[in-house]
Design a protein around this motif. Structure first.
Motif, mmCIF file in Angstrom:
data_model
loop_
_atom_site.group_PDB
_atom_site.id
_atom_site.type_symbol
_atom_site.label_atom_id
_atom_site.label_comp_id
_atom_site.label_asym_id
_atom_site.label_seq_id
_atom_site.Cartn_x
_atom_site.Cartn_y
_atom_site.Cartn_z
ATOM 1 N N PHE A 1 -71.850 -7.740 -78.804
ATOM 2 C CA PHE A 1 -72.279 -7.508 -80.181
ATOM 3 C C PHE A 1 -71.241 -6.646 -80.893
ATOM 4 C CE2 PHE A 1 -74.200 -4.807 -83.377
ATOM 5 C CZ PHE A 1 -74.920 -5.715 -84.145
ATOM 6 N N ILE B 1 -81.260 -5.426 -82.913
ATOM 7 C CA ILE B 1 -79.960 -5.323 -82.259
ATOM 8 C C ILE B 1 -79.992 -4.371 -81.061
ATOM 9 C CG2 ILE B 1 -78.689 -5.908 -84.357
ATOM 10 C CD1 ILE B 1 -78.070 -2.943 -84.705
ATOM 11 N N HIS C 1 -79.295 -5.343 -77.295
ATOM 12 C CA HIS C 1 -77.966 -5.463 -76.702
ATOM 13 C C HIS C 1 -77.646 -4.267 -75.788
ATOM 14 C CE1 HIS C 1 -76.725 -8.959 -79.063
ATOM 15 N NE2 HIS C 1 -77.335 -8.408 -80.094
#
Length: 249
Positions: free
Chosen positions: A92, A170, A173
């Motif tokens: 990411f 997110i 990740h």
């Protein structure tokens, strides 16, 4: 050729289950200067490396950065930079800010485009480039001496991470592929630096239908084994298309 006035810096965040850390590097001056001297435009760019703290001060640490080649796309080069420095690929990576204070780099006017990356240290094999002397994880409240304004870059990256995790998933990740709800909550409490009510947190997550019960439990733990879950990005994208609004608090 590289652009003397434009560079990229990448802040790599990792989560070890208890604390959020940043991966920093120390340059190998001899190898770095050797690589720079082999470039066709060395005479034009060598001033960028004169008295550079990462090459002159053995106690100085850095986020991952470099000046951008004229023939490289910015996002592409940011990924290349991580791959060259650490061996990491398919991670990411998010662009978050442009740093442009006049005096941020002595003797040169440099605009730096900031990126941050999120990884789970236990699930990424990190390989040190020969241009680096060392790679090390540091807690955010125990940072060493840093080059230029790298401290401000890390802080700004953290601010953006905190804003992003509230509205986008997110944070996954930073977790292993399979995780407990306690690990999930601890991650968000660590990033946001605040305690959350466990009952309300789990109720909110359950309503989103984002986590898949793996029907497995922890192994080799001294306490009662907890269920393991995983996050499926395809499910998230489907729910998002149907109007799901991800909000963690």
């Amino acid at each position: 050729m590289i652009l003397k006035s434009v560079s990229i810096d990448c802040v790599i965040f990792g989560f070890d289950g208890n604390s959020l850390k940043v991966l920093l590097s120390q340059n190998n001056p001899e190898e770095t200067l050797k690589q720079v001297s082999e470039q066709n435009d060395y005479e034009e760019i060598k001033e960028l490396y004169t008295d550079h703290p990462s090459l002159t001060d053995p106690k100085c640490w850095n986020v991952f950065g470099a000046h951008i080649p004229v023939d490289k796309d910015i996002d592409e080069f940011a990924r290349d930079l991580l791959q060259m420095a650490t061996g990491m690929d398919n991670v990411f990576l998010n662009q978050f800010y442009c740093f442009g204070k006049v005096d941020r780099v002595p003797n040169n006017r440099v605009l730096t485009i900031g990126y941050y990356s999120l990884i789970n240290p236990a699930h990424h094999l990190i390989k040190k480039s020969i241009a680096l002397n060392d790679l090390k994880w540091f807690k955010l409240d125990q940072l060493p001496k840093l080059s230029f304004d790298h401290g401000a870059i890390i802080q700004k990256a953290l601010e953006h991470l905190r804003n992003e995790v509230r509205y986008k998933p997110i944070g996954f990740h930073l977790l292993p592929d399979k995780f407990t709800l306690t690990e999930f909550q601890t991650l968000y409490e660590t990033i946001l630096d605040k305690k959350m009510d466990t009952r309300n947190f789990r109720k909110k997550i359950a309503k989103m239908d984002l986590l898949i019960d793996t029907e497995e439990k922890q192994e080799n733990v001294s306490h009662r084994a907890a269920k393991l879950y995983r996050f499926d990005e395809q499910i998230y994208n489907h729910l998002k298309a149907e109007g799901l609004k991800f909000r963690i608090e």
